[in-house]
Scaffold this motif. Structure first.
Motif, PDB file in Angstrom:
ATOM      1  N   VAL A 265       0.851  -1.192   0.000  1.00 16.98           N
ATOM      2  CA  VAL A 265       0.000   0.000   0.000  1.00 16.98           C
ATOM      3  C   VAL A 265       0.886   1.241   0.000  1.00 16.98           C
ATOM      4  O   VAL A 265       2.028   1.207   0.441  1.00 16.98           O
ATOM      5  N   TRP A 266       0.323   2.343  -0.487  1.00 15.03           N
ATOM      6  CA  TRP A 266       1.033   3.612  -0.593  1.00 15.03           C
ATOM      7  C   TRP A 266       0.291   4.669   0.202  1.00 15.03           C
ATOM      8  O   TRP A 266      -0.914   4.604   0.355  1.00 15.03           O
ATOM      9  N   ASP A 267       1.038   5.676   0.645  1.00 13.84           N
ATOM     10  CA  ASP A 267       0.398   6.865   1.189  1.00 13.84           C
ATOM     11  C   ASP A 267       1.246   8.087   0.843  1.00 13.84           C
ATOM     12  O   ASP A 267       2.358   7.950   0.331  1.00 13.84           O
ATOM     13  N   ALA A 268       0.721   9.260   1.090  1.00 11.78           N
ATOM     14  CA  ALA A 268       1.369  10.499   0.666  1.00 11.78           C
ATOM     15  C   ALA A 268       2.468  10.961   1.615  1.00 11.78           C
ATOM     16  O   ALA A 268       3.180  11.901   1.304  1.00 11.78           O
ATOM     17  N   SER A 269       2.623  10.321   2.741  1.00 13.67           N
ATOM     18  CA  SER A 269       3.644  10.722   3.703  1.00 13.67           C
ATOM     19  C   SER A 269       5.002  10.175   3.270  1.00 13.67           C
ATOM     20  O   SER A 269       5.123   9.029   2.867  1.00 13.67           O
ATOM     21  N   GLY A 270       6.033  10.990   3.384  1.00 18.03           N
ATOM     22  CA  GLY A 270       7.384  10.544   3.094  1.00 18.03           C
ATOM     23  C   GLY A 270       8.084   9.968   4.312  1.00 18.03           C
ATOM     24  O   GLY A 270       9.197   9.481   4.219  1.00 18.03           O
ATOM     25  N   GLU A 271       7.412  10.023   5.484  1.00 16.88           N
ATOM     26  CA  GLU A 271       8.009   9.513   6.719  1.00 16.88           C
ATOM     27  C   GLU A 271       8.046   7.996   6.715  1.00 16.88           C
ATOM     28  O   GLU A 271       7.109   7.345   6.275  1.00 16.88           O
ATOM     29  N   SER A 272       9.147   7.424   7.240  1.00 17.39           N
ATOM     30  CA  SER A 272       9.233   5.973   7.378  1.00 17.39           C
ATOM     31  C   SER A 272       8.224   5.512   8.416  1.00 17.39           C
ATOM     32  O   SER A 272       7.982   6.213   9.405  1.00 17.39           O
ATOM     33  N   PRO A 273       7.639   4.330   8.221  1.00 20.11           N
ATOM     34  CA  PRO A 273       6.680   3.845   9.210  1.00 20.11           C
ATOM     35  C   PRO A 273       7.385   3.496  10.514  1.00 20.11           C
ATOM     36  O   PRO A 273       8.535   3.072  10.507  1.00 20.11           O
ATOM     37  N   SER A 274       6.696   3.714  11.623  1.00 16.25           N
ATOM     38  CA  SER A 274       7.246   3.355  12.924  1.00 16.25           C
ATOM     39  C   SER A 274       6.115   2.896  13.827  1.00 16.25           C
ATOM     40  O   SER A 274       4.993   3.378  13.722  1.00 16.25           O
ATOM     41  N   LEU A 275       6.440   1.953  14.702  1.00 17.97           N
ATOM     42  CA  LEU A 275       5.454   1.462  15.658  1.00 17.97           C
ATOM     43  C   LEU A 275       5.134   2.563  16.653  1.00 17.97           C
ATOM     44  O   LEU A 275       6.024   3.237  17.168  1.00 17.97           O
ATOM     45  N   LYS A 276       3.867   2.777  16.908  1.00 17.49           N
ATOM     46  CA  LYS A 276       3.396   3.808  17.839  1.00 17.49           C
ATOM     47  C   LYS A 276       2.907   3.138  19.120  1.00 17.49           C
ATOM     48  O   LYS A 276       2.663   1.946  19.161  1.00 17.49           O
ATOM     49  N   ASP A 277       2.747   3.924  20.140  1.00 15.45           N
ATOM     50  CA  ASP A 277       2.165   3.468  21.393  1.00 15.45           C
ATOM     51  C   ASP A 277       0.923   4.327  21.642  1.00 15.45           C
ATOM     52  O   ASP A 277       0.962   5.267  22.439  1.00 15.45           O
ATOM     53  N   PRO A 278      -0.194   4.013  20.933  1.00 15.51           N
ATOM     54  CA  PRO A 278      -1.359   4.899  21.013  1.00 15.51           C
ATOM     55  C   PRO A 278      -2.079   4.796  22.355  1.00 15.51           C
ATOM     56  O   PRO A 278      -2.023   3.778  23.039  1.00 15.51           O
ATOM     57  N   ASP A 279      -2.759   5.896  22.711  1.00 16.99           N
ATOM     58  CA  ASP A 279      -3.631   5.879  23.887  1.00 16.99           C
ATOM     59  C   ASP A 279      -4.788   4.924  23.625  1.00 16.99           C
ATOM     60  O   ASP A 279      -5.120   4.620  22.484  1.00 16.99           O
ATOM     61  N   ASP A 280      -5.431   4.490  24.694  1.00  8.67           N
ATOM     62  CA  ASP A 280      -6.566   3.580  24.553  1.00  8.67           C
ATOM     63  C   ASP A 280      -7.690   4.173  23.710  1.00  8.67           C
ATOM     64  O   ASP A 280      -8.385   3.462  23.003  1.00  8.67           O
ATOM     65  N   ASP A 281      -7.866   5.481  23.757  1.00 14.65           N
ATOM     66  CA  ASP A 281      -8.942   6.142  23.025  1.00 14.65           C
ATOM     67  C   ASP A 281      -8.547   6.555  21.611  1.00 14.65           C
ATOM     68  O   ASP A 281      -9.391   7.029  20.846  1.00 14.65           O
ATOM     69  N   ALA A 282      -7.278   6.402  21.247  1.00 12.55           N
ATOM     70  CA  ALA A 282      -6.808   6.839  19.929  1.00 12.55           C
ATOM     71  C   ALA A 282      -7.459   6.003  18.832  1.00 12.55           C
ATOM     72  O   ALA A 282      -7.667   4.798  18.987  1.00 12.55           O
ATOM     73  N   GLU A 283      -7.788   6.653  17.725  1.00 16.25           N
ATOM     74  CA  GLU A 283      -8.410   5.970  16.592  1.00 16.25           C
ATOM     75  C   GLU A 283      -7.398   5.538  15.554  1.00 16.25           C
ATOM     76  O   GLU A 283      -7.748   4.898  14.572  1.00 16.25           O
ATOM     77  N   THR A 284      -6.139   5.890  15.715  1.00  9.98           N
ATOM     78  CA  THR A 284      -5.087   5.510  14.784  1.00  9.98           C
ATOM     79  C   THR A 284      -3.876   5.020  15.559  1.00  9.98           C
ATOM     80  O   THR A 284      -3.835   5.100  16.784  1.00  9.98           O
ATOM     81  N   GLY A 285      -2.882   4.506  14.826  1.00 10.96           N
ATOM     82  CA  GLY A 285      -1.616   4.134  15.450  1.00 10.96           C
ATOM     83  C   GLY A 285      -1.448   2.665  15.750  1.00 10.96           C
ATOM     84  O   GLY A 285      -0.456   2.278  16.363  1.00 10.96           O
ATOM     85  N   ARG A 286      -2.363   1.813  15.298  1.00  9.45           N
ATOM     86  CA  ARG A 286      -2.265   0.388  15.605  1.00  9.45           C
ATOM     87  C   ARG A 286      -1.965  -0.476  14.382  1.00  9.45           C
ATOM     88  O   ARG A 286      -1.771  -1.669  14.491  1.00  9.45           O
ATOM     89  N   GLY A 287      -1.941   0.125  13.210  1.00  2.35           N
ATOM     90  CA  GLY A 287      -1.801  -0.635  11.976  1.00  2.35           C
ATOM     91  C   GLY A 287      -0.539  -1.474  11.906  1.00  2.35           C
ATOM     92  O   GLY A 287      -0.586  -2.660  11.561  1.00  2.35           O
ATOM     93  N   LEU A 288       0.606  -0.879  12.236  1.00  2.93           N
ATOM     94  CA  LEU A 288       1.853  -1.643  12.153  1.00  2.93           C
ATOM     95  C   LEU A 288       1.934  -2.734  13.216  1.00  2.93           C
ATOM     96  O   LEU A 288       2.607  -3.742  13.007  1.00  2.93           O
ATOM     97  N   HIS A 289       1.239  -2.565  14.341  1.00  4.94           N
ATOM     98  CA  HIS A 289       1.196  -3.638  15.333  1.00  4.94           C
ATOM     99  C   HIS A 289       0.499  -4.864  14.735  1.00  4.94           C
ATOM    100  O   HIS A 289       0.935  -6.002  14.936  1.00  4.94           O
TER     101      HIS A 289
END
Length: 132
Positions: free
Chosen positions: A14-38
Motif C-alpha cells: 500500500v502507498w500513502d502520501a507521507s514521506g516519513e518511514s513507518p514506525s510502531l506507535k504506542d497509542p492511547d486507549d482512546d486513539a483511533e489511529t496508530g495500531r496498523g503496524l502492530h
C-alpha cells in the motif's frame, strides 16, 4: 494497493502520501489511529517499506495455510428448527475479514490522495530486519 499471490503467501503493498518511514506507535486507549503496524507485525512473516516519489509504500507478506477439510460432527436431532448453517469461523476467516476491511480503508486513502499504485520504483528496504 497491490496484492501479489505467491505459492504459500500473499504480499500486500500500500502507498500513502507521507514521506516519513513507518514506525510502531504506542497509542492511547482512546486513539483511533496508530495500531496498523502492530497488526502487520503480528500477522506478517516479513514487512518493510520504501520511498516512492515523495511518498512511501509499505508491504507485508502474509502466510497462507492450506487446511484439509474435516467432516462435520453429527448433530443430535432436537425438536427445534434450525436457523440454517452457521458460518465457518477460524483464524483464516478472521484474517481475511481484517484484510478486507483494511483494503477498503487503504483504497479510500489511495483515492483521496490520488496516488497511482503503478508508479513504484524498485529498491525496497526491510524495516523489521528481514530481506525479501
Amino acid at each position: 494497493m497491490r496484492l501479489v499471490g505467491l505459492r504459500d503467501s500473499v504480499v500486500i503493498e500500500v502507498w500513502d502520501a507521507s514521506g516519513e518511514s513507518p514506525s510502531l506507535k504506542d497509542p492511547d486507549d482512546d486513539a483511533e489511529t496508530g495500531r496498523g503496524l502492530h497488526l502487520v507485525q503480528q500477522l506478517a512473516t516479513h514487512w518493510g517499506s520504501y520511498g516512492t516519489m515523495g511518498a512511501k509504500a509499505v508491504w507485508a507478506e502474509l502466510p497462507v495455510y492450506s487446511v484439509e477439510p474435516t467432516p462435520l460432527p453429527k448433530r443430535r436431532k432436537s425438536g427445534r428448527s434450525a436457523a440454517g448453517p452457521r458460518p465457518v469461523r477460524g483464524p483464516d476467516a478472521d484474517l481475511l475479514r481484517l484484510v478486507l476491511a483494511e483494503l477498503h480503508t487503504l483504497q479510500y486513502a489511495t483515492d483521496l490522495f490520488d496516488i497511482d499504485p503503478r508508479a513504484t520504483p524498485a529498491g525496497a528496504s526491510a524495516v523489521n530486519g528481514t530481506d525479501s
